[in-house]
Motif scaffolding. Sequence first.
Motif, mmCIF file in Angstrom:
data_model
loop_
_atom_site.group_PDB
_atom_site.id
_atom_site.type_symbol
_atom_site.label_atom_id
_atom_site.label_comp_id
_atom_site.label_asym_id
_atom_site.label_seq_id
_atom_site.Cartn_x
_atom_site.Cartn_y
_atom_site.Cartn_z
ATOM 1 N N ASP A 58 4.428 71.887 -10.525
ATOM 2 C CA ASP A 58 4.903 73.019 -11.147
ATOM 3 C C ASP A 58 5.385 72.692 -12.482
ATOM 4 O OD1 ASP A 58 5.181 75.909 -11.269
ATOM 5 O OD2 ASP A 58 7.214 75.364 -10.945
ATOM 6 N N ARG A 59 6.225 71.671 -12.652
ATOM 7 C CA ARG A 59 6.988 71.467 -13.927
ATOM 8 C C ARG A 59 5.674 70.853 -15.079
ATOM 9 N NH1 ARG A 59 11.988 70.948 -15.619
ATOM 10 N NH2 ARG A 59 12.082 72.723 -14.081
ATOM 11 N N ALA A 60 4.609 69.896 -14.457
ATOM 12 C CA ALA A 60 3.660 69.623 -15.452
ATOM 13 C C ALA A 60 2.758 70.857 -15.896
ATOM 14 C CB ALA A 60 2.669 68.644 -14.682
ATOM 15 N N ASP A 100 -12.948 67.849 -11.144
ATOM 16 C CA ASP A 100 -12.789 66.434 -10.656
ATOM 17 C C ASP A 100 -11.897 65.791 -11.555
ATOM 18 O OD1 ASP A 100 -16.289 66.587 -9.934
ATOM 19 O OD2 ASP A 100 -14.682 66.299 -8.483
ATOM 20 N N VAL A 101 -11.594 66.385 -12.734
ATOM 21 C CA VAL A 101 -10.910 65.770 -13.809
ATOM 22 C C VAL A 101 -9.570 66.604 -13.967
ATOM 23 C CG1 VAL A 101 -10.503 64.918 -16.100
ATOM 24 C CG2 VAL A 101 -12.572 64.492 -14.772
ATOM 25 N N TYR A 102 -8.325 65.969 -13.823
ATOM 26 C CA TYR A 102 -7.089 66.904 -14.052
ATOM 27 C C TYR A 102 -6.031 65.931 -14.858
ATOM 28 C CZ TYR A 102 -8.497 69.785 -10.058
ATOM 29 O OH TYR A 102 -9.189 70.666 -9.326
ATOM 30 N N ASP A 103 -5.327 66.581 -15.576
ATOM 31 C CA ASP A 103 -4.304 65.842 -16.369
ATOM 32 C C ASP A 103 -3.252 65.130 -15.447
ATOM 33 O OD1 ASP A 103 -4.879 66.771 -19.131
ATOM 34 O OD2 ASP A 103 -3.832 68.737 -18.685
ATOM 35 N N VAL A 104 -3.007 65.815 -14.164
ATOM 36 C CA VAL A 104 -2.039 64.946 -13.268
ATOM 37 C C VAL A 104 -2.633 65.480 -11.891
ATOM 38 C CG1 VAL A 104 0.259 65.073 -12.378
ATOM 39 C CG2 VAL A 104 -0.104 65.682 -14.847
ATOM 40 N N ILE A 105 -2.776 64.024 -11.065
ATOM 41 C CA ILE A 105 -2.886 64.258 -9.593
ATOM 42 C C ILE A 105 -1.513 63.915 -8.970
ATOM 43 C CG2 ILE A 105 -4.324 63.419 -7.705
ATOM 44 C CD1 ILE A 105 -6.171 62.646 -9.855
ATOM 45 N N ARG A 156 -6.280 62.446 -16.302
ATOM 46 C CA ARG A 156 -6.203 61.712 -17.635
ATOM 47 C C ARG A 156 -5.048 61.357 -18.009
ATOM 48 N NH1 ARG A 156 -7.771 67.578 -17.900
ATOM 49 N NH2 ARG A 156 -9.753 67.713 -18.555
ATOM 50 N N HIS A 157 -3.862 61.452 -17.396
ATOM 51 C CA HIS A 157 -2.613 61.235 -17.898
ATOM 52 C C HIS A 157 -1.721 60.601 -16.616
ATOM 53 C CE1 HIS A 157 -2.995 63.120 -21.461
ATOM 54 N NE2 HIS A 157 -3.276 64.097 -20.847
ATOM 55 N N ALA A 158 -1.792 61.047 -15.567
ATOM 56 C CA ALA A 158 -0.875 60.372 -14.276
ATOM 57 C C ALA A 158 -1.110 60.852 -13.023
ATOM 58 C CB ALA A 158 0.737 60.854 -14.764
ATOM 59 N N VAL A 159 -0.925 59.925 -12.181
ATOM 60 C CA VAL A 159 -0.910 60.144 -10.753
ATOM 61 C C VAL A 159 0.463 60.034 -10.035
ATOM 62 C CG1 VAL A 159 -1.844 59.427 -8.406
ATOM 63 C CG2 VAL A 159 -3.493 59.135 -10.570
ATOM 64 N N VAL A 198 8.892 64.167 -17.947
ATOM 65 C CA VAL A 198 8.408 62.778 -18.877
ATOM 66 C C VAL A 198 6.764 62.758 -18.992
ATOM 67 C CG1 VAL A 198 8.168 60.315 -18.385
ATOM 68 C CG2 VAL A 198 10.498 61.478 -17.903
ATOM 69 N N ILE A 199 6.079 63.016 -17.900
ATOM 70 C CA ILE A 199 4.664 62.982 -17.876
ATOM 71 C C ILE A 199 4.146 64.006 -18.967
ATOM 72 C CG2 ILE A 199 2.407 63.523 -16.759
ATOM 73 C CD1 ILE A 199 4.018 62.641 -14.005
ATOM 74 N N ALA A 200 4.795 65.172 -19.078
ATOM 75 C CA ALA A 200 4.374 66.001 -20.119
ATOM 76 C C ALA A 200 4.506 65.579 -21.718
ATOM 77 C CB ALA A 200 4.912 67.543 -19.874
ATOM 78 N N ALA A 201 5.703 64.929 -21.736
ATOM 79 C CA ALA A 201 6.066 64.574 -23.081
ATOM 80 C C ALA A 201 5.104 63.324 -23.430
ATOM 81 C CB ALA A 201 7.637 63.834 -23.097
#
Length: 484
Positions: A24-26, A6-11, A140-143, A341-344
């Motif tokens: 894929d890049r994330a 239910d929790v991911y870094d990026v959706i 956690r970080h981005a949609v 950008v999201i990863a950084a």
Amino acid sequence: MGAAMDVYDVIVLGAGPVGENLADRAHAAGLSAVIVESELIGGECSYWACMPSKALLRPVIARADARRTPGVQQAAAGPLDVPAVLANRDAFTSHWKDDGQAQWLESAGIDLVRGHGRIDGPRKVTVTAPDGQRRTLTARHAVAVCTGSRAALPELRGLADARPWTSREATSAQHVPGRLAVVGGGVVAVEMATAWRALGAEVTLLVRGRGLLPRMEPFAGELVAEALTEAGVVLRTDTSVTEVRRSEPAGPVTLTLAGDGAGANATIEADEVLFATGRAPRTDDIGLENVGLRPGTWLDVDDTCQVRGVPGGWLYAAGDSNHRALLTHQGKYQARIAGAVIAARAQGLPLLETDPWGAHVATADTAGAPQVVFTDPEVAAVGLTAADAESAGRRIRVVDQDLGQVAGASLYADGYRGRARMVVDLDRDHLIGVTFVGPAVGELLHSASLAVVAEIPIERLWHAVPAYPTISEVWLRLLEAYRG
């Protein structure tokens, strides 16, 4: 799909090429990612746009080239094998099944949730599955909104009941209509007019303005119009449609026309009508109102693809939904930028490369976006047109060349017709725009993209020697004309 989370870094909302690339890049940067998709994995490009349209057009162009080549002209004189063309198109769309795409996501370590996703507050997405079950995902970080665009239809009396074709029907139809009316003068209109005319349809192209491909150099639309007319397409400019009627479910459709190109009470009848009148964002039902944005609008982003006006900076948009450059390859480019950008930012790293052409900004969207129109002749362009450059206040010089005078072009086809243009920024002495029109010019475009993006000085381009005898020798002719 892996173990339920239910929790991911990026959706990511949308599993077209843009969403796939961003996820894929994330993931490659060490973040967990999930994609939410309500239709086919692979998106518009794979099933209703780039791939099926080019599969329809490739045999058309191959036959046209053969008919201009001594020694094979007679062999190519006959009609296309329509069932074979449509079967090949179907194969390139995987018969509108996405098993292979889903398997790729799994192999890449990216989770997939099928259903309709809506943003339900900061970093939250609620997904309604086809069976009605609901699931809330948290980022956690981005949609990232990668939902693309859909065909935009005008508000016309009788249009809905007439069941018009959009780009989806035009690229997936299983039969050739006897008579096809195409409304529009942009890329979809001219490509589909090219394809269906060659496959046997009687095609009428209805254009509101005076020319085709209005966002490109004027000569591009002029040369395409000449070729379409020679192929038997009826081209009517300065003509708009005011009403559409289809009296019977399987009957013909009648279009009422107005404008300088139509007489009083003018009508035409067709078996199908394609409206290729632009695109609209697929953002109307993704929950934008829950984060203070207006549904159904293009998302305003900065050069890192971060959506402006959302507190916390967690929302991104890549691809058509941000309206920067409605091209699959540009959307994938944005996805690579946004993923980095999201990863950084997730790793707490500063964005150090935010100047133009830096690793964290999508500069090419406005300064170096390439595009090919797969008509006969092809149109290939990158950067600014001369008119756009002048409107931006640039001091420029325009250099034109007849492509048919290049030795490689005359070898490629008898009676080769084409034109090349480069737009030079006189203050900085490099190219800011290039346009080619002619058979096979799409393969020339990357050289132009490199010249524009790398801002190669004109004097250095003299040392990039084109091979003889190829069509690319037009570069030498352009530079000679510039030097005088």
